[in-house]
Scaffold this motif. Structure first.
Motif, PDB file in Angstrom:
ATOM      1  N   CYS A 133      39.407  14.133  47.951  1.00 23.93           N
ATOM      2  CA  CYS A 133      38.988  15.526  47.760  1.00 23.93           C
ATOM      3  C   CYS A 133      39.200  15.955  46.319  1.00 23.93           C
ATOM      4  CB  CYS A 133      39.778  16.463  48.674  1.00 23.93           C
ATOM      5  SG  CYS A 133      39.150  16.489  50.361  1.00 23.93           S
ATOM      6  N   VAL A 134      38.215  16.612  45.774  1.00 18.52           N
ATOM      7  CA  VAL A 134      38.341  17.247  44.459  1.00 18.52           C
ATOM      8  C   VAL A 134      38.396  18.747  44.744  1.00 18.52           C
ATOM      9  CG1 VAL A 134      37.212  17.644  42.243  1.00 18.52           C
ATOM     10  CG2 VAL A 134      37.078  15.382  43.343  1.00 18.52           C
ATOM     11  N   HIS A 135      39.527  19.353  44.393  1.00 21.37           N
ATOM     12  CA  HIS A 135      39.758  20.755  44.763  1.00 21.37           C
ATOM     13  C   HIS A 135      39.270  21.688  43.673  1.00 21.37           C
ATOM     14  CE1 HIS A 135      42.418  19.992  48.293  1.00 21.37           C
ATOM     15  NE2 HIS A 135      42.501  18.813  47.698  1.00 21.37           N
ATOM     16  N   VAL A 136      38.372  22.588  44.034  1.00 22.72           N
ATOM     17  CA  VAL A 136      37.846  23.563  43.075  1.00 22.72           C
ATOM     18  C   VAL A 136      38.312  24.944  43.535  1.00 22.72           C
ATOM     19  CG1 VAL A 136      35.752  24.579  42.101  1.00 22.72           C
ATOM     20  CG2 VAL A 136      35.834  22.120  42.603  1.00 22.72           C
ATOM     21  N   PRO A 137      39.205  25.582  42.780  1.00 24.21           N
ATOM     22  CA  PRO A 137      39.693  26.887  43.239  1.00 24.21           C
ATOM     23  C   PRO A 137      38.603  27.950  43.193  1.00 24.21           C
ATOM     24  CG  PRO A 137      41.015  26.067  41.391  1.00 24.21           C
ATOM     25  CD  PRO A 137      39.840  25.154  41.526  1.00 24.21           C
ATOM     26  N   LEU A 138      38.579  28.801  44.210  1.00 23.92           N
ATOM     27  CA  LEU A 138      37.693  29.970  44.189  1.00 23.92           C
ATOM     28  C   LEU A 138      38.293  30.989  43.223  1.00 23.92           C
ATOM     29  CD1 LEU A 138      37.039  30.201  48.034  1.00 23.92           C
ATOM     30  CD2 LEU A 138      35.370  29.514  46.285  1.00 23.92           C
ATOM     31  N   ALA A 139      37.405  31.802  42.615  1.00 21.14           N
ATOM     32  CA  ALA A 139      37.874  32.757  41.603  1.00 21.14           C
ATOM     33  C   ALA A 139      38.460  33.992  42.278  1.00 21.14           C
ATOM     34  CB  ALA A 139      36.711  33.143  40.693  1.00 21.14           C
ATOM     35  N   LEU A 140      39.689  34.335  41.892  1.00 21.79           N
ATOM     36  CA  LEU A 140      40.343  35.545  42.394  1.00 21.79           C
ATOM     37  C   LEU A 140      39.851  36.753  41.590  1.00 21.79           C
ATOM     38  CD1 LEU A 140      43.956  34.120  42.755  1.00 21.79           C
ATOM     39  CD2 LEU A 140      42.342  34.611  44.591  1.00 21.79           C
ATOM     40  N   PRO A 141      39.831  37.959  42.110  1.00 21.16           N
ATOM     41  CA  PRO A 141      40.384  38.340  43.416  1.00 21.16           C
ATOM     42  C   PRO A 141      39.364  38.263  44.553  1.00 21.16           C
ATOM     43  CG  PRO A 141      39.750  40.314  42.229  1.00 21.16           C
ATOM     44  CD  PRO A 141      39.390  39.148  41.341  1.00 21.16           C
ATOM     45  N   ASP A 142      38.100  37.874  44.238  1.00 19.04           N
ATOM     46  CA  ASP A 142      37.058  37.944  45.278  1.00 19.04           C
ATOM     47  C   ASP A 142      36.869  36.644  46.060  1.00 19.04           C
ATOM     48  OD1 ASP A 142      36.487  40.541  44.580  1.00 19.04           O
ATOM     49  OD2 ASP A 142      35.060  39.932  43.031  1.00 19.04           O
ATOM     50  N   PHE A 143      37.568  35.587  45.675  1.00 25.84           N
ATOM     51  CA  PHE A 143      37.372  34.279  46.311  1.00 25.84           C
ATOM     52  C   PHE A 143      35.905  33.857  46.226  1.00 25.84           C
ATOM     53  CE2 PHE A 143      41.262  35.987  48.022  1.00 25.84           C
ATOM     54  CZ  PHE A 143      42.122  34.905  47.976  1.00 25.84           C
ATOM     55  N   ALA A 144      35.347  34.019  45.025  1.00 26.30           N
ATOM     56  CA  ALA A 144      33.943  33.657  44.796  1.00 26.30           C
ATOM     57  C   ALA A 144      33.880  32.263  44.171  1.00 26.30           C
ATOM     58  CB  ALA A 144      33.304  34.680  43.852  1.00 26.30           C
ATOM     59  N   ILE A 145      32.733  31.613  44.319  1.00 29.25           N
ATOM     60  CA  ILE A 145      32.571  30.285  43.706  1.00 29.25           C
ATOM     61  C   ILE A 145      32.605  30.438  42.186  1.00 29.25           C
ATOM     62  CG2 ILE A 145      30.959  28.372  43.346  1.00 29.25           C
ATOM     63  CD1 ILE A 145      29.980  28.805  46.228  1.00 29.25           C
ATOM     64  N   ASP A 146      33.415  29.610  41.540  1.00 28.42           N
ATOM     65  CA  ASP A 146      33.477  29.583  40.076  1.00 28.42           C
ATOM     66  C   ASP A 146      32.500  28.488  39.636  1.00 28.42           C
ATOM     67  OD1 ASP A 146      34.114  28.924  37.444  1.00 28.42           O
ATOM     68  OD2 ASP A 146      36.219  29.516  37.703  1.00 28.42           O
ATOM     69  N   PRO A 169      40.762  31.550  54.483  1.00 27.97           N
ATOM     70  CA  PRO A 169      41.402  32.770  54.989  1.00 27.97           C
ATOM     71  C   PRO A 169      40.917  34.079  54.385  1.00 27.97           C
ATOM     72  CG  PRO A 169      42.754  31.866  53.229  1.00 27.97           C
ATOM     73  CD  PRO A 169      41.552  30.949  53.372  1.00 27.97           C
ATOM     74  N   SER A 170      40.014  34.078  53.406  1.00 28.59           N
ATOM     75  CA  SER A 170      39.783  35.313  52.637  1.00 28.59           C
ATOM     76  C   SER A 170      38.765  36.259  53.270  1.00 28.59           C
ATOM     77  CB  SER A 170      39.307  34.966  51.230  1.00 28.59           C
ATOM     78  OG  SER A 170      37.957  34.534  51.260  1.00 28.59           O
ATOM     79  N   GLY A 171      37.885  35.740  54.143  1.00 28.60           N
ATOM     80  CA  GLY A 171      36.807  36.573  54.686  1.00 28.60           C
ATOM     81  C   GLY A 171      35.626  36.701  53.743  1.00 28.60           C
ATOM     82  N   ALA A 172      35.685  36.037  52.576  1.00 26.32           N
ATOM     83  CA  ALA A 172      34.589  36.149  51.603  1.00 26.32           C
ATOM     84  C   ALA A 172      33.316  35.509  52.153  1.00 26.32           C
ATOM     85  CB  ALA A 172      34.982  35.473  50.294  1.00 26.32           C
ATOM     86  N   LEU A 173      32.179  36.027  51.689  1.00 25.85           N
ATOM     87  CA  LEU A 173      30.875  35.526  52.128  1.00 25.85           C
ATOM     88  C   LEU A 173      30.163  34.855  50.956  1.00 25.85           C
ATOM     89  CD1 LEU A 173      29.646  38.757  53.974  1.00 25.85           C
ATOM     90  CD2 LEU A 173      30.949  36.840  54.932  1.00 25.85           C
ATOM     91  N   ILE A 174      29.429  33.797  51.241  1.00 27.23           N
ATOM     92  CA  ILE A 174      28.546  33.215  50.238  1.00 27.23           C
ATOM     93  C   ILE A 174      27.199  33.912  50.386  1.00 27.23           C
ATOM     94  CG2 ILE A 174      27.350  31.111  49.498  1.00 27.23           C
ATOM     95  CD1 ILE A 174      29.766  29.508  50.435  1.00 27.23           C
ATOM     96  N   ALA A 175      26.673  34.441  49.281  1.00 28.12           N
ATOM     97  CA  ALA A 175      25.404  35.180  49.327  1.00 28.12           C
ATOM     98  C   ALA A 175      24.232  34.207  49.227  1.00 28.12           C
ATOM     99  CB  ALA A 175      25.340  36.186  48.187  1.00 28.12           C
ATOM    100  N   ARG A 176      23.082  34.672  49.671  1.00 27.04           N
ATOM    101  CA  ARG A 176      21.864  33.855  49.622  1.00 27.04           C
ATOM    102  C   ARG A 176      21.582  33.368  48.178  1.00 27.04           C
ATOM    103  NH1 ARG A 176      17.426  31.158  52.259  1.00 27.04           N
ATOM    104  NH2 ARG A 176      16.213  30.710  50.430  1.00 27.04           N
ATOM    105  N   ALA A 177      21.790  34.243  47.213  1.00 22.47           N
ATOM    106  CA  ALA A 177      21.524  33.862  45.812  1.00 22.47           C
ATOM    107  C   ALA A 177      22.436  32.714  45.382  1.00 22.47           C
ATOM    108  CB  ALA A 177      21.719  35.063  44.898  1.00 22.47           C
ATOM    109  N   GLU A 178      23.654  32.670  45.939  1.00 15.85           N
ATOM    110  CA  GLU A 178      24.568  31.566  45.599  1.00 15.85           C
ATOM    111  C   GLU A 178      24.086  30.254  46.228  1.00 15.85           C
ATOM    112  OE1 GLU A 178      28.961  33.118  45.136  1.00 15.85           O
ATOM    113  OE2 GLU A 178      28.038  33.976  46.926  1.00 15.85           O
ATOM    114  N   LEU A 179      23.499  30.351  47.416  1.00 18.22           N
ATOM    115  CA  LEU A 179      22.931  29.131  48.019  1.00 18.22           C
ATOM    116  C   LEU A 179      21.792  28.612  47.139  1.00 18.22           C
ATOM    117  CD1 LEU A 179      22.849  29.956  51.860  1.00 18.22           C
ATOM    118  CD2 LEU A 179      24.601  28.714  50.567  1.00 18.22           C
ATOM    119  N   ASP A 180      20.970  29.535  46.612  1.00 18.63           N
ATOM    120  CA  ASP A 180      19.886  29.120  45.708  1.00 18.63           C
ATOM    121  C   ASP A 180      20.461  28.417  44.476  1.00 18.63           C
ATOM    122  OD1 ASP A 180      18.040  30.286  47.397  1.00 18.63           O
ATOM    123  OD2 ASP A 180      17.890  32.153  46.247  1.00 18.63           O
ATOM    124  N   ARG A 181      21.525  28.989  43.956  1.00 18.50           N
ATOM    125  CA  ARG A 181      22.139  28.411  42.749  1.00 18.50           C
ATOM    126  C   ARG A 181      22.705  27.011  43.047  1.00 18.50           C
ATOM    127  NH1 ARG A 181      26.052  31.880  38.716  1.00 18.50           N
ATOM    128  NH2 ARG A 181      26.229  30.225  37.166  1.00 18.50           N
TER     129      ARG A 181
END
Ligand code: PLP
Length: 382
Positions: A133-146, A169-181
């Motif tokens: 596994c290569v661990h990529v931290p999500l960006a705080l405070p929103d737990f968004a993809i960096d 555990p954060s409840g964050a959502l991946i948006a459609r635009a992020e799937l496109d990216r």
């Protein structure tokens, strides 16, 4: 001496906190399961199907009627027409589906990108397949993809990226635009996806869940996983499913048939019947859980915890740095359990390397109203 294949794995924090809650008599808002039952009609159906003799092995791929119901729901919710025969597989829980997908995909030396914090079953499953596994931290405070960190983490060995939205555990959502990216980022590469969408129906504030099932390009290289346990309040049934294009499904089934062969027969009959008779259940779930979230958060507004209302899942993170900044989150979760009678899960356990400043614990609000009221009263006194 046996050489452990998983030398770093011990008893999980979920088991430890639930045990501590039981020992101390604390309200258990730690492990992610409801303290109320699934629909009566669903539970009654299990008894009826056992009495009717539906007790032998189901089809390896899952009961056809249940696969049909899953395909119908996917058409309704995400506008995709999938084949119940060649794209839907019923598994004993989402965890088993994820395990089988990883075994089907990963060869020794392959790398798998997981976003931290992440659900704890991913990494051991990758290690057992000989991957890393290569661990990529999500960006705080929103737990968004960096995106920069994700791009930097890609290598010629990257074979798989594991997504989880709504995110535990954060409840964050991946948006459609992020799937496109993401699609643009991996377009020219030989990389697959596991999209862990077990909380697909727990999305709040009128937002629509951006499923990989609704993304034509990403679906072609994806295993999309869900859990009847989460959706129907029956986590102990350990029944889930995985949807993937036919060629990927064929490889997954080769593994699944030797891990468990099939899911539990009468549960599949009951779920198929309930889904066909109560399609409204999934449509009512967001409002059902949103009102629990709002009750819990409204009551906690008078506490010293700081938080933003979760966007999805049945988890609420709270920041306790105004209360006990001296305690790390594991110590805080134990202190809350022992001294204040409410069990929580520390967020650092979902990380390979937690940020030093992390002062967050997770509460599960899949609880009866009186449990939430009692817990909030205790937490307001902290
Ligand atoms: C993100 C995530 N994936 C998978 C699962 C497991 O689902 P199941 O109980 O169906 O194996 C969970 C359960 O907590 C979860 O939080």
């Amino acid at each position: 001496m046996l050489t452990s294949k998983l030398p770093h794995v011990g008893t999980t924090i979920f088991t430890r906190m639930s045990q501590l809650a039981a020992e101390t008599g604390a309200l258990n808002l730690s492990q992610g399961f409801p303290d109320f039952d699934g629909p009566q009609a669903l539970r009654d159906a299990v008894g009826r199907h056992i009495a009717a003799g539906h007790n032998q092995y189901a089809a390896m791929t899952g009961l056809p009627a249940l696969r049909e119901q899953v395909a119908a729901k996917i058409a309704r919710c995400y506008g995709r027409s999938v084949s119940a025969d060649t794209e839907v597989t019923i598994t004993p829980g989402a965890t088993q589906a994820i395990f089988c997908a990883i075994q089907a995909l990963i060869h020794p030396g392959d790398e798998v990108i997981v976003f931290d914090p992440s659900y704890d079953s991913y990494e051991p499953s990758v290690e057992l397949a000989g991957g890393r596994c290569v661990h990529v931290p999500l960006a705080l405070p929103d737990f968004a993809i960096d995106w920069q960190r994700l791009q930097d983490a890609l290598s010629p060995c990257t074979r798989l990226i594991i997504l989880n939205s709504p995110h535990n555990p954060s409840g964050a959502l991946i948006a459609r635009a992020e799937l496109d990216r993401l699609a643009a980022l991996i377009r020219e590469r030989d990389i697959y996806l596991i999209s862990d969408e077990v909380y697909e129906h727990l999305v709040f504030d009128g937002v629509a869940h951006a499923s990989v099932l609704a993304h034509e390009e990403l679906y072609q290289r994806a295993f999309v996983v869900s859990s009847f346990g989460k959706t129907y309040h029956v986590t102990g049934w350990k029944t889930g499913y995985v949807v993937a294009p036919p060629a990927l499904t064929a490889e997954l089934r080769k593994v699944h048939q030797y891990v468990s062969f099939c899911g539990v027969t009468p549960l599949q009959w009951a779920l198929a019947e309930f889904m066909s008779e109560h399609p409204e259940h999934v449509e009512e779930l967001p409002a059902f859980y949103q009102s629990k979230r709002d009750l819990f958060c409204d009551l906690l507004a008078n506490s010293r915890f700081r938080f933003r209302r979760t966007s999805g899942t049945y988890f609420q993170l709270v920041d306790y740095s105004a209360i006990r900044p001296d305690l790390d989150d594991v110590a805080m979760a134990e202190w809350l359990t022992r001294e204040h009678g409410v069990a929580a899960i520390p967020v650092s356990v979902f990380y390979r390397q937690p940020p030093a400043e992390l002062r967050l614990v997770r509460f599960c609000f899949a609880k009866r109203e009186d449990t939430l009221r009692q817990a909030a009263e205790k937490l307001c006194a902290v």
